[in-house]
Scaffold this motif. Structure first.
Motif, PDB file in Angstrom:
ATOM      1  N   ASP A 192       6.414 -35.004 -26.199  1.00 31.07           N
ATOM      2  CA  ASP A 192       7.723 -35.235 -26.812  1.00 31.07           C
ATOM      3  C   ASP A 192       7.877 -36.674 -27.296  1.00 31.07           C
ATOM      4  O   ASP A 192       8.481 -36.928 -28.345  1.00 31.07           O
ATOM      5  CB  ASP A 192       8.836 -34.882 -25.830  1.00 31.07           C
ATOM      6  N   LEU A 193       7.340 -37.623 -26.552  1.00 26.25           N
ATOM      7  CA  LEU A 193       7.407 -39.020 -26.993  1.00 26.25           C
ATOM      8  C   LEU A 193       6.580 -39.239 -28.258  1.00 26.25           C
ATOM      9  O   LEU A 193       7.025 -39.904 -29.195  1.00 26.25           O
ATOM     10  CB  LEU A 193       6.923 -39.940 -25.876  1.00 26.25           C
ATOM     11  N   LEU A 194       5.385 -38.659 -28.295  1.00 29.22           N
ATOM     12  CA  LEU A 194       4.555 -38.779 -29.494  1.00 29.22           C
ATOM     13  C   LEU A 194       5.245 -38.141 -30.700  1.00 29.22           C
ATOM     14  O   LEU A 194       5.244 -38.703 -31.794  1.00 29.22           O
ATOM     15  CB  LEU A 194       3.196 -38.123 -29.262  1.00 29.22           C
ATOM     16  N   ALA A 195       5.826 -36.982 -30.492  1.00 25.04           N
ATOM     17  CA  ALA A 195       6.498 -36.288 -31.590  1.00 25.04           C
ATOM     18  C   ALA A 195       7.668 -37.101 -32.126  1.00 25.04           C
ATOM     19  O   ALA A 195       7.998 -37.029 -33.316  1.00 25.04           O
ATOM     20  CB  ALA A 195       6.971 -34.908 -31.132  1.00 25.04           C
ATOM     21  N   ALA A 196       8.306 -37.879 -31.256  1.00 26.88           N
ATOM     22  CA  ALA A 196       9.454 -38.693 -31.665  1.00 26.88           C
ATOM     23  C   ALA A 196       9.040 -40.041 -32.245  1.00 26.88           C
ATOM     24  O   ALA A 196       9.913 -40.834 -32.637  1.00 26.88           O
ATOM     25  CB  ALA A 196      10.382 -38.911 -30.475  1.00 26.88           C
ATOM     26  N   GLY A 197       7.739 -40.321 -32.303  1.00 24.21           N
ATOM     27  CA  GLY A 197       7.273 -41.561 -32.906  1.00 24.21           C
ATOM     28  C   GLY A 197       7.087 -42.729 -31.964  1.00 24.21           C
ATOM     29  O   GLY A 197       6.779 -43.845 -32.397  1.00 24.21           O
ATOM     30  N   TRP A 198       7.243 -42.495 -30.656  1.00 25.71           N
ATOM     31  CA  TRP A 198       7.066 -43.575 -29.690  1.00 25.71           C
ATOM     32  C   TRP A 198       5.583 -43.843 -29.455  1.00 25.71           C
ATOM     33  O   TRP A 198       4.729 -42.985 -29.675  1.00 25.71           O
ATOM     34  CB  TRP A 198       7.737 -43.221 -28.364  1.00 25.71           C
ATOM     35  N   ARG A 237       5.134 -26.264 -25.703  1.00 23.77           N
ATOM     36  CA  ARG A 237       4.957 -27.212 -26.797  1.00 23.77           C
ATOM     37  C   ARG A 237       3.784 -26.945 -27.731  1.00 23.77           C
ATOM     38  O   ARG A 237       3.754 -27.483 -28.834  1.00 23.77           O
ATOM     39  CB  ARG A 237       4.791 -28.626 -26.222  1.00 23.77           C
ATOM     40  N   ARG A 238       2.799 -26.172 -27.324  1.00 21.00           N
ATOM     41  CA  ARG A 238       1.638 -25.960 -28.182  1.00 21.00           C
ATOM     42  C   ARG A 238       1.858 -24.745 -29.079  1.00 21.00           C
ATOM     43  O   ARG A 238       2.745 -23.911 -28.825  1.00 21.00           O
ATOM     44  CB  ARG A 238       0.369 -25.739 -27.329  1.00 21.00           C
ATOM     45  N   PRO A 239       1.063 -24.589 -30.145  1.00 17.66           N
ATOM     46  CA  PRO A 239       1.156 -23.370 -30.956  1.00 17.66           C
ATOM     47  C   PRO A 239       0.982 -22.130 -30.079  1.00 17.66           C
ATOM     48  O   PRO A 239       0.196 -22.134 -29.115  1.00 17.66           O
ATOM     49  CB  PRO A 239      -0.011 -23.528 -31.938  1.00 17.66           C
ATOM     50  N   LEU A 240       1.721 -21.075 -30.406  1.00 19.32           N
ATOM     51  CA  LEU A 240       1.686 -19.877 -29.562  1.00 19.32           C
ATOM     52  C   LEU A 240       0.279 -19.304 -29.430  1.00 19.32           C
ATOM     53  O   LEU A 240      -0.105 -18.800 -28.368  1.00 19.32           O
ATOM     54  CB  LEU A 240       2.640 -18.821 -30.116  1.00 19.32           C
ATOM     55  N   ARG A 241      -0.505 -19.387 -30.498  1.00 17.70           N
ATOM     56  CA  ARG A 241      -1.866 -18.857 -30.421  1.00 17.70           C
ATOM     57  C   ARG A 241      -2.692 -19.646 -29.406  1.00 17.70           C
ATOM     58  O   ARG A 241      -3.558 -19.086 -28.712  1.00 17.70           O
ATOM     59  CB  ARG A 241      -2.529 -18.891 -31.794  1.00 17.70           C
ATOM     60  N   VAL A 242      -2.438 -20.954 -29.305  1.00 14.14           N
ATOM     61  CA  VAL A 242      -3.153 -21.787 -28.344  1.00 14.14           C
ATOM     62  C   VAL A 242      -2.731 -21.433 -26.924  1.00 14.14           C
ATOM     63  O   VAL A 242      -3.573 -21.280 -26.028  1.00 14.14           O
ATOM     64  CB  VAL A 242      -2.895 -23.278 -28.619  1.00 14.14           C
ATOM     65  N   ALA A 243      -1.423 -21.270 -26.711  1.00 17.95           N
ATOM     66  CA  ALA A 243      -0.936 -20.912 -25.384  1.00 17.95           C
ATOM     67  C   ALA A 243      -1.479 -19.559 -24.944  1.00 17.95           C
ATOM     68  O   ALA A 243      -1.919 -19.386 -23.796  1.00 17.95           O
ATOM     69  CB  ALA A 243       0.592 -20.906 -25.379  1.00 17.95           C
ATOM     70  N   ALA A 244      -1.452 -18.592 -25.860  1.00 18.97           N
ATOM     71  CA  ALA A 244      -1.941 -17.256 -25.516  1.00 18.97           C
ATOM     72  C   ALA A 244      -3.440 -17.281 -25.228  1.00 18.97           C
ATOM     73  O   ALA A 244      -3.907 -16.684 -24.241  1.00 18.97           O
ATOM     74  CB  ALA A 244      -1.636 -16.290 -26.656  1.00 18.97           C
ATOM     75  N   GLY A 277       9.393 -26.644 -31.541  1.00 19.45           N
ATOM     76  CA  GLY A 277       8.354 -26.553 -32.554  1.00 19.45           C
ATOM     77  C   GLY A 277       7.199 -27.486 -32.234  1.00 19.45           C
ATOM     78  O   GLY A 277       7.371 -28.540 -31.620  1.00 19.45           O
ATOM     79  N   THR A 278       6.018 -27.103 -32.648  1.00 20.78           N
ATOM     80  CA  THR A 278       4.844 -27.907 -32.369  1.00 20.78           C
ATOM     81  C   THR A 278       4.849 -29.180 -33.213  1.00 20.78           C
ATOM     82  O   THR A 278       5.465 -29.242 -34.278  1.00 20.78           O
ATOM     83  CB  THR A 278       3.561 -27.108 -32.646  1.00 20.78           C
ATOM     84  N   SER A 279       4.148 -30.199 -32.723  1.00 23.01           N
ATOM     85  CA  SER A 279       4.089 -31.494 -33.396  1.00 23.01           C
ATOM     86  C   SER A 279       2.720 -31.701 -34.020  1.00 23.01           C
ATOM     87  O   SER A 279       1.703 -31.670 -33.312  1.00 23.01           O
ATOM     88  CB  SER A 279       4.370 -32.613 -32.391  1.00 23.01           C
ATOM     89  N   GLU A 284      -3.020 -33.295 -33.706  1.00 16.58           N
ATOM     90  CA  GLU A 284      -4.077 -34.169 -34.203  1.00 16.58           C
ATOM     91  C   GLU A 284      -4.724 -34.944 -33.065  1.00 16.58           C
ATOM     92  O   GLU A 284      -5.943 -35.096 -33.003  1.00 16.58           O
ATOM     93  CB  GLU A 284      -3.526 -35.133 -35.257  1.00 16.58           C
ATOM     94  N   ARG A 285      -3.888 -35.444 -32.143  1.00 13.95           N
ATOM     95  CA  ARG A 285      -4.423 -36.170 -31.000  1.00 13.95           C
ATOM     96  C   ARG A 285      -5.297 -35.265 -30.130  1.00 13.95           C
ATOM     97  O   ARG A 285      -6.402 -35.634 -29.722  1.00 13.95           O
ATOM     98  CB  ARG A 285      -3.291 -36.714 -30.156  1.00 13.95           C
ATOM     99  N   LEU A 286      -4.820 -34.070 -29.857  1.00 17.43           N
ATOM    100  CA  LEU A 286      -5.544 -33.165 -28.976  1.00 17.43           C
ATOM    101  C   LEU A 286      -6.841 -32.674 -29.619  1.00 17.43           C
ATOM    102  O   LEU A 286      -7.816 -32.367 -28.924  1.00 17.43           O
ATOM    103  CB  LEU A 286      -4.661 -31.979 -28.599  1.00 17.43           C
ATOM    104  N   ALA A 287      -6.858 -32.621 -30.936  1.00 13.54           N
ATOM    105  CA  ALA A 287      -8.065 -32.182 -31.637  1.00 13.54           C
ATOM    106  C   ALA A 287      -9.217 -33.173 -31.463  1.00 13.54           C
ATOM    107  O   ALA A 287     -10.389 -32.809 -31.613  1.00 13.54           O
ATOM    108  CB  ALA A 287      -7.772 -31.985 -33.121  1.00 13.54           C
ATOM    109  N   VAL A 288      -8.907 -34.429 -31.128  1.00 14.49           N
ATOM    110  CA  VAL A 288      -9.940 -35.435 -30.923  1.00 14.49           C
ATOM    111  C   VAL A 288     -10.863 -35.023 -29.776  1.00 14.49           C
ATOM    112  O   VAL A 288     -12.076 -35.244 -29.818  1.00 14.49           O
ATOM    113  CB  VAL A 288      -9.314 -36.817 -30.634  1.00 14.49           C
ATOM    114  N   ARG A 289     -10.278 -34.394 -28.759  1.00  6.98           N
ATOM    115  CA  ARG A 289     -11.058 -33.971 -27.591  1.00  6.98           C
ATOM    116  C   ARG A 289     -11.491 -32.500 -27.699  1.00  6.98           C
ATOM    117  O   ARG A 289     -12.199 -32.003 -26.847  1.00  6.98           O
ATOM    118  CB  ARG A 289     -10.242 -34.176 -26.317  1.00  6.98           C
ATOM    119  N   GLY A 290     -11.009 -31.782 -28.714  1.00  7.25           N
ATOM    120  CA  GLY A 290     -11.435 -30.402 -28.911  1.00  7.25           C
ATOM    121  C   GLY A 290     -10.812 -29.427 -27.943  1.00  7.25           C
ATOM    122  O   GLY A 290     -10.117 -29.766 -27.033  1.00  7.25           O
TER     123      GLY A 290
END
Length: 290
Positions: A192-198, A237-244, A277-279, A284-290
């Motif tokens: 949530d902090l990242l999504a808000a620009g902090w 917070r993640r896309p529904l497909r990711v959570a599922a 909604g997803t951020s 993008e940050r999480l994709a760095v670690r795959g």
């Protein structure tokens, strides 16, 4: 309307439950004002808190205030402590951790110099041997890069007992949540902090000491709890497909992963009620670690 003026300095917020022996050791080591939230302790915690508050008054040291919500709020107890803080800079500590001398003053300076900074993740020394927590090596390696307006490498997560936060930014996220309750509670706040620009950054010269309490649950229980809460955070917070996909994968993996998923299922409806909604920034940050 301008933000209200806050007192200078920092406040240490401690959430505790039934760890009087640990508090006897750690509370005198906090050089700042302390707000302790007692999650319904049934041991000698109230007496320890009263004695430490009296000692501080007699010594002319920063005070200790106790909040008693009357129930076990888990990690969300810290929200009460942050809201009660009179300073803009708030340092979390567990009942088995404390801050090195000078570290909170350094943190206060960095928050003043970097207005986008919301979370400062500190170098953490663990146990009597004061070994560096491996997570610090990971954060220091800057896998997510750096920004010129932050005092250290980007982080995409933090360990609460070794973290300093900007009070108003933390509260604007809603703080820790009741869905997760405890264990990995930092993940959703990070998103949530990242999504808000902090900004969230690792700073090596702010130091926390953590001597894990002997009255902790087993390592297996901890792993199952973290698995449960990671899945619940994904549903929030993640896309529904990711959570599922993560949930199904945990069931198929068996063992601790499956037990964590089973524990998550009853809480999924509550997680979905807290869903946003997803951020793109988070993904993008999480994709760095795959």
């Amino acid at each position: 309307m301008p933000a209200p003026e806050r007192a200078p300095g920092a406040t240490v917020v401690v959430a505790t439950r039934d760890r009087a022996a640990d508090l006897r050791v750690t509370l005198p080591r906090h050089a700042a004002e302390v707000v302790v939230v007692d999650n319904g302790s049934t041991d000698d915690t109230p007496a320890v808190l009263a004695a430490e508050a009296a000692r501080r008054r007699a010594a002319g040291e920063p005070g200790l205030r106790t909040l008693r919500p009357g129930q076990n709020l888990g990690a969300t107890a810290r929200n009460l402590g942050v809201a009660a803080a009179r300073t803009e800079v708030v340092a979390f500590a567990d009942d088995d951790s404390w801050w090195a001398p000078g570290s909170l003053q350094r943190a206060e300076q960095l928050f003043a110099e970097h207005p986008r900074l919301a979370v400062l993740a500190a170098r953490t020394l663990v146990g009597p041997a004061e070994e560096l927590d491996p997570v610090c090596l990971d954060m220091a390696s800057a896998p997510w890069g750096r920004a010129p307006d932050l005092p250290g490498p980007h982080v995409t997560g933090f360990v609460a007992c070794a973290t300093v936060v900007r009070r108003d930014a933390f509260l604007a996220t809603g703080g820790f949540d009741r869905v997760v309750h405890f264990g990995g509670e930092e993940e959703r706040v990070t998103y949530d902090l990242l999504a808000a620009g902090w900004g969230l950054a690792y700073v090596d010269d702010v130091v926390a000491h953590h001597h894990p309490s002997p009255s902790r649950g087993t390592a297996q229980q901890r792993r199952e709890l973290l698995q449960r809460n990671a899945l619940l955070t994904a549903w929030m917070r993640r896309p529904l497909r990711v959570a599922a996909r993560s949930t199904v994968g945990s069931f198929l993996a068996g063992g601790e992963a499956r037990r964590g998923a089973l524990a998550a299922v009853p809480r999924v409806p509550a997680a979905l009620r807290q869903r946003r909604g997803t951020s793109p920034v988070v993904e993008e940050r999480l994709a760095v670690r795959g």
